[in-house]
Design a protein around this motif. Structure first.
Motif, short mmCIF file in Angstrom:
data_model
loop_
_atom_site.label_atom_id
_atom_site.label_comp_id
_atom_site.label_asym_id
_atom_site.label_seq_id
_atom_site.Cartn_x
_atom_site.Cartn_y
_atom_site.Cartn_z
N ARG A 149 0.83 -1.21 0.00
CA ARG A 149 0.00 0.00 0.00
C ARG A 149 0.86 1.26 0.00
NH1 ARG A 149 -3.26 -3.02 3.70
NH2 ARG A 149 -2.21 -1.98 5.45
N SER B 279 0.86 3.97 -2.95
CA SER B 279 0.55 5.37 -2.62
C SER B 279 1.68 6.29 -3.07
CB SER B 279 0.31 5.50 -1.12
OG SER B 279 0.10 6.84 -0.76
N THR C 216 1.34 9.45 -6.13
CA THR C 216 1.41 10.84 -5.69
C THR C 216 2.04 11.77 -6.72
OG1 THR C 216 1.45 10.16 -3.39
CG2 THR C 216 2.26 12.38 -3.88
#
Length: 254
Positions: free
Chosen positions: A224, A228, A232
């Motif tokens: 995760r 992530s 971004t």
């Protein structure tokens, strides 16, 4: 009795904490005692392929029981620790063990007469300790459940005051040599059964399974975090590209 119970629970908690990281743990309850209203929970730690350690607490909440029309106290607590050796492997059949424990009581002493168990027409209030041996049969079923049948015998040493059933203190209890002055405090040592039962338990902790789950959670968290982190920058670029460009100063719109 209340202080004894609290002390036993604190000692049990101190034993559970260090063992919980490297041993399978089973929580058990004695069904035979439960039938007569006596609580006997136990926690067993698997040590090796042929050995285990068990700690347990026995508590009888009965202030008195009616026997032959008389109310006789039967209130006691026992804290017991036990080492077990399994002949064919852990929880695969027969085992033997040794145990040691302490107790506090307010109860009428049992005795055997004419092939029956009776209670004395008096009671004692005090404390004691015991050292004994046990034998039993234990099996695991349905992967995480355990079935345990056992019997134990021990050398018990007790210190107590004796009382009549009406509560009067016995100032001259039976003893080999009477003191010069009346003294209710007495003591005795004898062989007695200290445990018997049929327990059913369930595995509440498995270190290998715990490590696998911890590793799975770690990998998922890492995945995760990586996902992530990868999204971004793209999101930032998209947000920058979507911003309106301000008109240059002095320009004329048509």
């Amino acid at each position: 009795m209340k202080r004894f119970g609290i002390s036993s629970l604190l000692l049990l908690a101190s034993l559970l904490r260090p063992a919980a990281t490297d041993a399978q743990i089973y929580a058990k309850l004695n069904g035979l005692y439960a039938l007569v209203g006596v609580v006997n929970p136990a926690v067993e730690f698997r040590l090796t392929d042929h050995s285990a350690f068990q700690t347990e607490f026995v508590y009888s909440p009965w202030k008195s029981i009616n026997v032959d029309g008389q109310s006789k106290p039967m209130h006691f607590g026992i804290f017991l620790n036990e080492y077990r050796y399994y002949f064919r492997g852990y929880a695969r059949g027969w085992y033997v063990g040794g145990n040691a424990g302490m107790m506090a009581f307010r109860m009428s002493k049992p005795y055997i007469e004419n092939w029956g168990i009776h209670l004395e027409n008096r009671y004692s209030k005090g404390y004691g300790f015991m050292f004994g041996a046990c034998a039993g049969y234990e099996r695991i079923f349905r992967k995480r459940w355990v079935f345990d049948v056992f019997f134990g015998w021990s050398w018990m040493t007790s210190f107590y005051n004796g009382y009549d059933l009406d509560g009067r203190t016995q100032m001259e209890p039976h003893r080999p040599v009477q003191p010069l002055h009346p003294d209710p405090f007495n003591g005795s040592s004898e062989w007695y059964p200290n445990k018997i039962g049929i327990s059913i338990g369930i595995r509440i902790y498995d270190p290998e399974l715990h490590r696998q789950r911890s590793e799975t959670r770690r990998l998922r968290k890492a995945a995760r975090s990586a996902a992530s982190y990868g999204k971004t920058p793209a999101a930032d670029r998209g947000s920058r590209m979507s911003r309106p460009v301000p008109a240059a100063s002095g320009s004329v719109s048509k």
